[in-house]
Write a protein that holds these residues in place. Structure first.
Motif, PDB file in Angstrom:
ATOM      1  N   LEU A   1       0.832  -1.204   0.000  1.00  0.00           N
ATOM      2  CA  LEU A   1       0.000   0.000   0.000  1.00  0.00           C
ATOM      3  C   LEU A   1       0.870   1.259   0.000  1.00  0.00           C
ATOM      4  CD1 LEU A   1      -2.834   1.311   0.289  1.00  0.00           C
ATOM      5  CD2 LEU A   1      -2.569   1.082   2.769  1.00  0.00           C
ATOM      6  N   GLU A   2       0.692   2.113  -0.998  1.00  0.00           N
ATOM      7  CA  GLU A   2       1.365   3.402  -1.071  1.00  0.00           C
ATOM      8  C   GLU A   2       0.357   4.468  -0.657  1.00  0.00           C
ATOM      9  OE1 GLU A   2       4.128   6.554  -2.109  1.00  0.00           O
ATOM     10  OE2 GLU A   2       4.215   4.507  -1.330  1.00  0.00           O
ATOM     11  N   ILE A   3       0.659   5.163   0.454  1.00  0.00           N
ATOM     12  CA  ILE A   3      -0.271   6.141   1.005  1.00  0.00           C
ATOM     13  C   ILE A   3       0.212   7.550   0.678  1.00  0.00           C
ATOM     14  CG2 ILE A   3      -1.366   7.016   3.098  1.00  0.00           C
ATOM     15  CD1 ILE A   3      -1.002   4.254   4.329  1.00  0.00           C
ATOM     16  N   VAL A   4      -0.654   8.333   0.054  1.00  0.00           N
ATOM     17  CA  VAL A   4      -0.330   9.703  -0.341  1.00  0.00           C
ATOM     18  C   VAL A   4      -1.286  10.641   0.395  1.00  0.00           C
ATOM     19  CG1 VAL A   4      -0.118  11.321  -2.254  1.00  0.00           C
ATOM     20  CG2 VAL A   4       0.422   8.899  -2.612  1.00  0.00           C
ATOM     21  N   THR A   5      -0.756  11.385   1.368  1.00  0.00           N
ATOM     22  CA  THR A   5      -1.575  12.302   2.156  1.00  0.00           C
ATOM     23  C   THR A   5      -1.369  13.734   1.676  1.00  0.00           C
ATOM     24  OG1 THR A   5       0.113  12.681   3.844  1.00  0.00           O
ATOM     25  CG2 THR A   5      -1.322  10.748   4.120  1.00  0.00           C
ATOM     26  N   THR A   6      -1.978  14.675   2.374  1.00  0.00           N
ATOM     27  CA  THR A   6      -1.853  16.076   1.987  1.00  0.00           C
ATOM     28  C   THR A   6      -0.432  16.603   2.177  1.00  0.00           C
ATOM     29  OG1 THR A   6      -2.544  16.765   4.203  1.00  0.00           O
ATOM     30  CG2 THR A   6      -4.257  16.589   2.514  1.00  0.00           C
ATOM     31  N   THR A   7       0.391  15.915   2.983  1.00  0.00           N
ATOM     32  CA  THR A   7       1.768  16.364   3.173  1.00  0.00           C
ATOM     33  C   THR A   7       2.750  15.635   2.262  1.00  0.00           C
ATOM     34  OG1 THR A   7       2.190  14.772   4.967  1.00  0.00           O
ATOM     35  CG2 THR A   7       1.301  16.929   5.589  1.00  0.00           C
ATOM     36  N   SER A   8       2.266  14.659   1.475  1.00  0.00           N
ATOM     37  CA  SER A   8       3.131  13.912   0.553  1.00  0.00           C
ATOM     38  C   SER A   8       3.409  14.724  -0.696  1.00  0.00           C
ATOM     39  CB  SER A   8       2.481  12.581   0.168  1.00  0.00           C
ATOM     40  OG  SER A   8       2.134  11.822   1.317  1.00  0.00           O
ATOM     41  N   GLU A   9       4.533  14.416  -1.355  1.00  0.00           N
ATOM     42  CA  GLU A   9       4.921  15.185  -2.536  1.00  0.00           C
ATOM     43  C   GLU A   9       4.369  14.607  -3.837  1.00  0.00           C
ATOM     44  OE1 GLU A   9       9.154  15.676  -2.386  1.00  0.00           O
ATOM     45  OE2 GLU A   9       9.095  16.744  -0.468  1.00  0.00           O
ATOM     46  N   LYS A  10       3.854  13.393  -3.809  1.00  0.00           N
ATOM     47  CA  LYS A  10       3.252  12.809  -5.015  1.00  0.00           C
ATOM     48  C   LYS A  10       1.909  13.487  -5.312  1.00  0.00           C
ATOM     49  CE  LYS A  10       5.060   8.072  -5.266  1.00  0.00           C
ATOM     50  NZ  LYS A  10       4.690   6.631  -5.209  1.00  0.00           N
ATOM     51  N   TYR A  11       1.615  13.664  -6.582  1.00  0.00           N
ATOM     52  CA  TYR A  11       0.316  14.156  -7.049  1.00  0.00           C
ATOM     53  C   TYR A  11      -0.065  15.488  -6.407  1.00  0.00           C
ATOM     54  CZ  TYR A  11       0.432   9.111  -7.858  1.00  0.00           C
ATOM     55  OH  TYR A  11       0.831   7.833  -8.196  1.00  0.00           O
ATOM     56  N   GLU A  12       0.921  16.352  -6.213  1.00  0.00           N
ATOM     57  CA  GLU A  12       0.716  17.613  -5.494  1.00  0.00           C
ATOM     58  C   GLU A  12      -0.374  18.489  -6.092  1.00  0.00           C
ATOM     59  OE1 GLU A  12       5.051  18.723  -3.609  1.00  0.00           O
ATOM     60  OE2 GLU A  12       4.775  18.955  -5.766  1.00  0.00           O
ATOM     61  N   ASP A  13      -0.409  18.593  -7.426  1.00  0.00           N
ATOM     62  CA  ASP A  13      -1.384  19.496  -8.049  1.00  0.00           C
ATOM     63  C   ASP A  13      -2.404  18.755  -8.921  1.00  0.00           C
ATOM     64  OD1 ASP A  13       0.359  18.740 -10.010  1.00  0.00           O
ATOM     65  OD2 ASP A  13       0.884  20.766 -10.658  1.00  0.00           O
ATOM     66  N   SER A  14      -2.566  17.453  -8.654  1.00  0.00           N
ATOM     67  CA  SER A  14      -3.539  16.668  -9.415  1.00  0.00           C
ATOM     68  C   SER A  14      -4.963  16.829  -8.887  1.00  0.00           C
ATOM     69  CB  SER A  14      -3.157  15.184  -9.397  1.00  0.00           C
ATOM     70  OG  SER A  14      -1.916  14.972 -10.033  1.00  0.00           O
ATOM     71  N   PHE A  15      -5.085  17.297  -7.642  1.00  0.00           N
ATOM     72  CA  PHE A  15      -6.394  17.502  -7.020  1.00  0.00           C
ATOM     73  C   PHE A  15      -6.459  18.940  -6.530  1.00  0.00           C
ATOM     74  CE2 PHE A  15      -5.305  13.099  -6.784  1.00  0.00           C
ATOM     75  CZ  PHE A  15      -6.483  12.401  -6.998  1.00  0.00           C
ATOM     76  N   GLY A  16      -7.549  19.630  -6.860  1.00  0.00           N
ATOM     77  CA  GLY A  16      -7.632  21.053  -6.543  1.00  0.00           C
ATOM     78  C   GLY A  16      -7.092  21.882  -7.691  1.00  0.00           C
ATOM     79  N   PHE A  17      -7.396  23.163  -7.699  1.00  0.00           N
ATOM     80  CA  PHE A  17      -6.951  24.080  -8.754  1.00  0.00           C
ATOM     81  C   PHE A  17      -5.749  24.873  -8.274  1.00  0.00           C
ATOM     82  CE2 PHE A  17     -11.603  24.526 -10.439  1.00  0.00           C
ATOM     83  CZ  PHE A  17     -11.535  23.231 -10.936  1.00  0.00           C
ATOM     84  N   THR A  18      -4.753  25.002  -9.127  1.00  0.00           N
ATOM     85  CA  THR A  18      -3.576  25.796  -8.799  1.00  0.00           C
ATOM     86  C   THR A  18      -3.868  27.278  -9.014  1.00  0.00           C
ATOM     87  OG1 THR A  18      -2.690  25.723 -11.046  1.00  0.00           O
ATOM     88  CG2 THR A  18      -2.091  23.900  -9.568  1.00  0.00           C
ATOM     89  N   GLN A  19      -2.964  28.110  -8.533  1.00  0.00           N
ATOM     90  CA  GLN A  19      -3.109  29.555  -8.713  1.00  0.00           C
ATOM     91  C   GLN A  19      -3.217  29.899 -10.201  1.00  0.00           C
ATOM     92  OE1 GLN A  19      -3.181  32.042  -6.197  1.00  0.00           O
ATOM     93  NE2 GLN A  19      -3.741  33.372  -7.897  1.00  0.00           N
TER      94      GLN A  19
END
Length: 561
Positions: free
Chosen positions: A235-253
């Motif tokens: 299991l690879e866990i990616v939380t809000t503090t992880s660096e993977k998929y940083e801008d894949s969810f939510g809109f960037t500036q």
């Protein structure tokens, strides 16, 4: 012609077919595929595009969408020649637990069984496949809302087997909002039963499943591995503090600025930033929640959209019934200050009220807090986080949450505030006793009768109510050092003509005080003896402009003087 805004649609095919507003996140497909993780769990706050992204993956990989190049033409993934060959090439199992909510274990379990039954119905063609044995068919037919826990646990595993044989290829499994039933279980008191049921289902689907190529789960929280993912070592866990998929969810500036220009709203950029910016994933800051941005583009009005879009019952319960230090930290956060704490990102739900820092991990995962800074200490091996409320929308959400604690018509909380400001002690006694009688147990953990509980949980909640209601008139703090001790509550006026106030709360100790009047006298004496006026006088407030109030508690009875 600008694309039409479609609020609430999470169907990738619909958005593309109807040419609705869409921020291209298809590079996520490439990033996820090339990471080659067998089982990935990505946690993000609600309404951050998790469902849409999973549906996008389904449309890209699923054999059911074979030949649907039109859905991806013009998007970033279609610039990758090798990925065009992957489109529509894998059997996919897609499940969402987003709607699985119930007040009892039986109701929630039945909701999951209905989803599994519907999943089998969607793939009913498999039952007639020539490779299906009598044993396979019997199990296929057993999948229903009446199936046993054992059958439910192996339903996804068995469907993977049937689909891999049918298509000659291992399956991809996508599970959206995996933790919704677990949060419901914690809030409504059936955690152990739900955790056991989910553990069996997840272990069979993701741990012992040789027919699975890869899987991706999304949710809000990172539920502890021991709770439901025991022995799942892939299991690879990616939380809000992880660096993977940083801008894949939510809109960037950049994506928000482009959308504002596209819809002729570029002059609103500063307002939009104050209301909806503030989220940070990994190293990437300046992330906006998509729900509010889409609603703002549609309605062209800056109000609270995301924070009020669903229930905040879990956060409400944890703060309201939490220890005094939790409410004190909320005071600072509401005042725009930062909270410095360690975090436990792996959330053990049955330890939420016992383990230090877990509540802040939950609020961070939910999007209510943002990381301003983090420091790693090599000596201890621990990371310290500097946290603040995310933005104006989140601050307003918490203020409204606290107001609702005292919103019942039978509790004249506003009358008490007027009596407090007017110095009318008689009215304060009448109203405070009504407030306490109606809401004291509301702040208890429910483990012991409220009459026997220390009033600290109540009066710190009461102070948060004062802070929200009187924020424009007073700076209100509690449990801070001044003089020779720590005062309970201080109201420092923001306007020169208002009086300052110090409130001291004391529970009657029968060994020391014969009556509640003695307790009140002790509270007032403590204010003077320990010099609690010091902080206020050091800021130029005259002693004659400082009122002292003692609050003496005995059960739900309060005496003020």
């Amino acid at each position: 012609m600008v694309p039409k805004i479609s609020v609430g649609v999470q169907d990738f095919e619909f958005i593309r077919r109807k040419h609705c507003f869409f921020v291209d996140k298809t590079y996520f497909i490439k990033e996820w595929w090339e990471n080659q993780d067998i089982v990935t769990l990505i946690t993000r706050p609600r309404r951050f595009g998790k469902t849409l992204n999973l549906n996008m993956l389904e449309c890209f990989f699923s054999t059911e969408y074979s030949g649907r190049e039109d859905l991806f033409e013009g998007l970033s993934i279609w610039n990758e020649e090798e990925y065009r060959k992957l489109q529509g090439s894998y059997p996919v199992i897609f499940l969402s637990f987003a709607s699985v909510k119930g007040n009892t274990y039986e109701t929630t379990r039945e909701g999951i069984l209905q989803l599994l039954t519907k999943l089998y119905s969607r793939h009913s063609y498999l039952r007639e496949a020539p490779f299906m044995t009598r044993q396979d068919i019997d199990f296929f037919d057993s999948v229903s809302v009446r199936m046993t826990d054992a059958a439910a646990a192996f339903s996804v595993h068995s469907l993977s087997d049937y689909m891999s044989r049918y298509y000659g290829k291992k399956v991809l499994i996508f599970l959206d909002e995996y933790d919704t039933p677990l949060q419901e279980a914690y809030v409504h008191g059936y955690w152990d039963e739900m955790a056991g049921f989910m553990r069996s289902l997840f272990n069979a689907a993701f741990k012992t499943n040789p027919y699975m190529e890869r899987s991706l789960m999304t949710g809000i929280t990172r539920v502890s591995k021991e709770s439901i993912f025991s022995d799942l070592n892939n299991l690879e866990i990616v939380t809000t503090t992880s660096e993977k998929y940083e801008d894949s969810f939510g809109f960037t500036q950049e994506e928000v600025e482009k959308a504002l220009v596209q819809y002729g709203l570029s002059k609103e950029a500063d307002k939009v930033r104050a209301w909806y910016d503030g989220f940070a994933f990994g190293r990437r800051s300046g992330i906006y929640n998509p729900w509010s941005i889409i609603n703002f583009l549609d309605k062209r009005k800056a109000v609270s959209y995301w924070a009020n879009s669903s229930s905040n019952a879990l956060a409400d319960n944890l703060i309201r019934q939490g220890r005094p230090e939790i409410k004190i930290a909320m005071e600072d956060l509401l005042a725009g200050k930062e909270l410095v704490t360690e975090l436990e990102e792996e959330i053990i739900f049955d330890q939420l009220t016992k383990r230090h820092g877990v509540i802040w991990s939950l609020l961070l995962a939910s999007g209510y807090l943002k990381v301003e800074e983090k420091t790693f200490c090599e000596d201890t091996g621990r990371t310290v986080y500097h946290l603040r409320l995310t933005n104006r929308e989140v601050t307003l959400m918490f203020e409204n949450m606290i107001k609702n604690w005292f919103a019942a018509d039978s509790v004249p909380y506003s009358e008490f505030q007027r009596a407090l400001l007017a110095g009318d002690v008689d009215y304060m006694n009448v109203y405070m006793n009504q407030v306490a009688a109606q809401t004291f147990s509301f702040f208890d953990t429910g483990n012991v009768p409220s009459e026997n509980v220390s009033p600290e949980r109540f009066y710190h909640g009461f102070v948060l109510g004062l802070i929200v209601e009187l924020a424009g008139r007073y700076r209100i703090t509690s449990n801070r050092e001044s003089g020779l001790g720590r005062y309970d509550v201080m109201l420092e006026p923001l306007k020169p003509h208002d009086l300052a106030m110090i409130l001291e709360f004391k529970v009657r100790n029968p060994r020391k005080e014969k009556t509640l009047e003695d307790t009140l006298a002790a509270a007032l004496a403590q204010i003077g003896n320990r010099g609690y006026d010091t902080e206020l006088t050091s800021r130029g407030i005259l002693r004659e402009n400082i009122r002292h109030y003692g609050f003496a508690f005995e059960g739900k009875t309060v005496l003020i003087g």
